[in-house]
Scaffold this motif. Structure first.
Motif, PDB file in Angstrom:
ATOM      1  N   ASN A  67       0.866  -1.181   0.000  1.00  0.00           N
ATOM      2  CA  ASN A  67       0.000   0.000   0.000  1.00  0.00           C
ATOM      3  C   ASN A  67       0.904   1.234   0.000  1.00  0.00           C
ATOM      4  N   VAL A  68       1.590   1.438  -1.103  1.00  0.00           N
ATOM      5  CA  VAL A  68       2.604   2.486  -1.204  1.00  0.00           C
ATOM      6  C   VAL A  68       1.996   3.868  -1.000  1.00  0.00           C
ATOM      7  N   GLU A  69       0.818   4.072  -1.518  1.00  0.00           N
ATOM      8  CA  GLU A  69       0.171   5.384  -1.416  1.00  0.00           C
ATOM      9  C   GLU A  69       0.010   5.810   0.040  1.00  0.00           C
ATOM     10  N   ALA A  70      -0.279   4.848   0.900  1.00  0.00           N
ATOM     11  CA  ALA A  70      -0.512   5.168   2.311  1.00  0.00           C
ATOM     12  C   ALA A  70       0.767   5.513   3.055  1.00  0.00           C
ATOM     13  N   HIS A  71       1.910   5.098   2.491  1.00  0.00           N
ATOM     14  CA  HIS A  71       3.168   5.273   3.208  1.00  0.00           C
ATOM     15  C   HIS A  71       4.195   6.097   2.438  1.00  0.00           C
ATOM     16  N   PRO A 142      13.956  -6.121  16.802  1.00  0.00           N
ATOM     17  CA  PRO A 142      12.726  -6.413  17.549  1.00  0.00           C
ATOM     18  C   PRO A 142      11.463  -6.001  16.796  1.00  0.00           C
ATOM     19  N   PHE A 143      11.625  -5.498  15.573  1.00  0.00           N
ATOM     20  CA  PHE A 143      10.481  -5.027  14.790  1.00  0.00           C
ATOM     21  C   PHE A 143       9.906  -6.158  13.941  1.00  0.00           C
ATOM     22  N   SER A 144       8.748  -5.891  13.358  1.00  0.00           N
ATOM     23  CA  SER A 144       8.129  -6.873  12.472  1.00  0.00           C
ATOM     24  C   SER A 144       7.427  -6.152  11.323  1.00  0.00           C
ATOM     25  N   LEU A 145       7.259  -6.869  10.224  1.00  0.00           N
ATOM     26  CA  LEU A 145       6.474  -6.354   9.103  1.00  0.00           C
ATOM     27  C   LEU A 145       4.995  -6.556   9.407  1.00  0.00           C
ATOM     28  N   ASN A 146       4.159  -5.647   8.921  1.00  0.00           N
ATOM     29  CA  ASN A 146       2.728  -5.872   9.093  1.00  0.00           C
ATOM     30  C   ASN A 146       2.203  -6.747   7.960  1.00  0.00           C
ATOM     31  N   GLU A 147       0.905  -6.933   7.905  1.00  0.00           N
ATOM     32  CA  GLU A 147       0.325  -7.817   6.898  1.00  0.00           C
ATOM     33  C   GLU A 147       0.517  -7.290   5.483  1.00  0.00           C
ATOM     34  N   GLU A 148       0.837  -6.008   5.346  1.00  0.00           N
ATOM     35  CA  GLU A 148       1.088  -5.423   4.023  1.00  0.00           C
ATOM     36  C   GLU A 148       2.564  -5.512   3.627  1.00  0.00           C
ATOM     37  N   LEU A 149       3.381  -6.153   4.485  1.00  0.00           N
ATOM     38  CA  LEU A 149       4.830  -6.238   4.288  1.00  0.00           C
ATOM     39  C   LEU A 149       5.483  -4.861   4.416  1.00  0.00           C
ATOM     40  N   TYR A 150       4.905  -4.052   5.305  1.00  0.00           N
ATOM     41  CA  TYR A 150       5.371  -2.675   5.525  1.00  0.00           C
ATOM     42  C   TYR A 150       5.986  -2.530   6.898  1.00  0.00           C
ATOM     43  N   SER A 151       7.012  -1.677   6.979  1.00  0.00           N
ATOM     44  CA  SER A 151       7.563  -1.254   8.263  1.00  0.00           C
ATOM     45  C   SER A 151       7.855   0.241   8.186  1.00  0.00           C
ATOM     46  N   PRO A 152       7.566   0.995   9.246  1.00  0.00           N
ATOM     47  CA  PRO A 152       7.907   2.415   9.245  1.00  0.00           C
ATOM     48  C   PRO A 152       9.405   2.649   9.428  1.00  0.00           C
ATOM     49  N   TYR A 153      10.122   1.585   9.795  1.00  0.00           N
ATOM     50  CA  TYR A 153      11.549   1.728  10.082  1.00  0.00           C
ATOM     51  C   TYR A 153      12.407   1.509   8.841  1.00  0.00           C
ATOM     52  N   VAL A 154      13.470   2.294   8.753  1.00  0.00           N
ATOM     53  CA  VAL A 154      14.498   2.072   7.732  1.00  0.00           C
ATOM     54  C   VAL A 154      15.797   1.762   8.450  1.00  0.00           C
ATOM     55  N   PHE A 155      16.717   1.127   7.726  1.00  0.00           N
ATOM     56  CA  PHE A 155      17.902   0.567   8.351  1.00  0.00           C
ATOM     57  C   PHE A 155      19.158   0.982   7.590  1.00  0.00           C
ATOM     58  N   ILE A 156      20.237   1.184   8.323  1.00  0.00           N
ATOM     59  CA  ILE A 156      21.521   1.530   7.720  1.00  0.00           C
ATOM     60  C   ILE A 156      22.338   0.249   7.557  1.00  0.00           C
ATOM     61  N   VAL A 157      22.670  -0.060   6.310  1.00  0.00           N
ATOM     62  CA  VAL A 157      23.461  -1.251   5.992  1.00  0.00           C
ATOM     63  C   VAL A 157      24.787  -0.785   5.397  1.00  0.00           C
ATOM     64  N   ASP A 158      25.894  -1.280   5.941  1.00  0.00           N
ATOM     65  CA  ASP A 158      27.197  -0.793   5.497  1.00  0.00           C
ATOM     66  C   ASP A 158      27.700  -1.551   4.272  1.00  0.00           C
ATOM     67  N   LYS A 159      28.919  -1.268   3.865  1.00  0.00           N
ATOM     68  CA  LYS A 159      29.475  -1.832   2.631  1.00  0.00           C
ATOM     69  C   LYS A 159      29.778  -3.325   2.727  1.00  0.00           C
ATOM     70  N   ASP A 160      29.750  -3.848   3.945  1.00  0.00           N
ATOM     71  CA  ASP A 160      29.949  -5.291   4.134  1.00  0.00           C
ATOM     72  C   ASP A 160      28.637  -5.995   4.424  1.00  0.00           C
ATOM     73  N   ALA A 161      27.540  -5.329   4.123  1.00  0.00           N
ATOM     74  CA  ALA A 161      26.197  -5.880   4.347  1.00  0.00           C
ATOM     75  C   ALA A 161      25.946  -6.177   5.821  1.00  0.00           C
ATOM     76  N   SER A 162      26.426  -5.288   6.694  1.00  0.00           N
ATOM     77  CA  SER A 162      26.185  -5.394   8.127  1.00  0.00           C
ATOM     78  C   SER A 162      25.242  -4.289   8.572  1.00  0.00           C
TER      79      SER A 162
END
Length: 225
Positions: A67-71, A142-162
């Protein structure tokens, strides 16, 4: 009495300031690794047919759901507060994993974003529900995706995929795994600082290796002056 006050200001205060900043470098010189076993996305392609992977890139990873429009406000917040500041780095990218079937909604979002910014380093990847859940689970947050496969959180991933974040959040006292993209305050007060720390870490590594700083690092130095 005035004499002692002057002596204190001239000699003691500078030492105290030096010790404060010296300890700050030790404590904040690197952004902690919270998980070094994130599932790679190599082999996937984005909406423009370009291959996407975490390796050798500093990635902001997000999950917009079906539901991209909603987010879509999340994307606008990230553009305004994060991408406009760091988007000039050639090794900096946004990656959003979206379920198949949301292509048209994502295309509509891309049209809106293009009027605001260069989205060549924005990668919207359409993949299966299983893959999205698998990548999200591999973050081990500790987060989870909702039924729409959505999360309000974004994540920082470094050059070594950490996964990078904070061992102790200033406000909660707990580990900071991700950043709430719905909150401008979080992006302003936490995510910007953490990305700057990570960029400074890579910049220091470049200097130690005796390599000339080029491309985005030149921009970073200019911005920090």
């Amino acid at each position: 009495m005035k004499k002692y006050i002057v002596l204190t200001v001239l000699f003691v205060l500078p030492i105290a300031v030096y010790l404060f900043f010296a300890s700050g470098v030790n404590n904040f010189g690197k952004l902690p690794i919270l998980n070094s076993e994130i599932e790679e996305v190599s082999g996937l392609v984005d909406a423009d047919g370009l291959g996407v992977e975490f390796k050798d890139k500093i990635t902001v990873l997000g999950f917009l759901g079906d539901n991209v429009e909603a987010h879509k406000l999340n994307a606008f917040n990230l553009n305004q507060k994060i991408f406009k500041r760091f988007g000039g780095f050639t090794d900096f990218q946004f990656v959003f994993l979206s379920p198949k079937g949301s292509e048209q909604d994502v295309e509509n979002l891309k049209v809106e974003l293009k009027s605001l910014t260069d989205i060549s380093n924005w990668h919207f990847v359409f993949t299966s529900e299983e893959k999205i859940k698998s990548v999200f689970k591999s973050l081990e947050t500790p987060f989870s995706l909702n039924e729409e496969l959505y999360s309000p959180y974004v994540f920082i991933v470094d050059k070594d995929a950490s996964l990078r974040g904070r061992l102790k959040d200033d406000h909660t006292g707990r580990k900071l795994y991700g950043y709430d993209a719905t909150s401008v305050a979080v992006l302003n007060n936490k995510m910007i600082d953490d990305i700057k720390v990570l960029l400074a870490e890579y910049r220091l590594a470049v200097k130690k290796n005796g390599v000339t700083e080029k491309d985005a690092f030149l921009k970073y130095n200019k911005d920090e002056e």
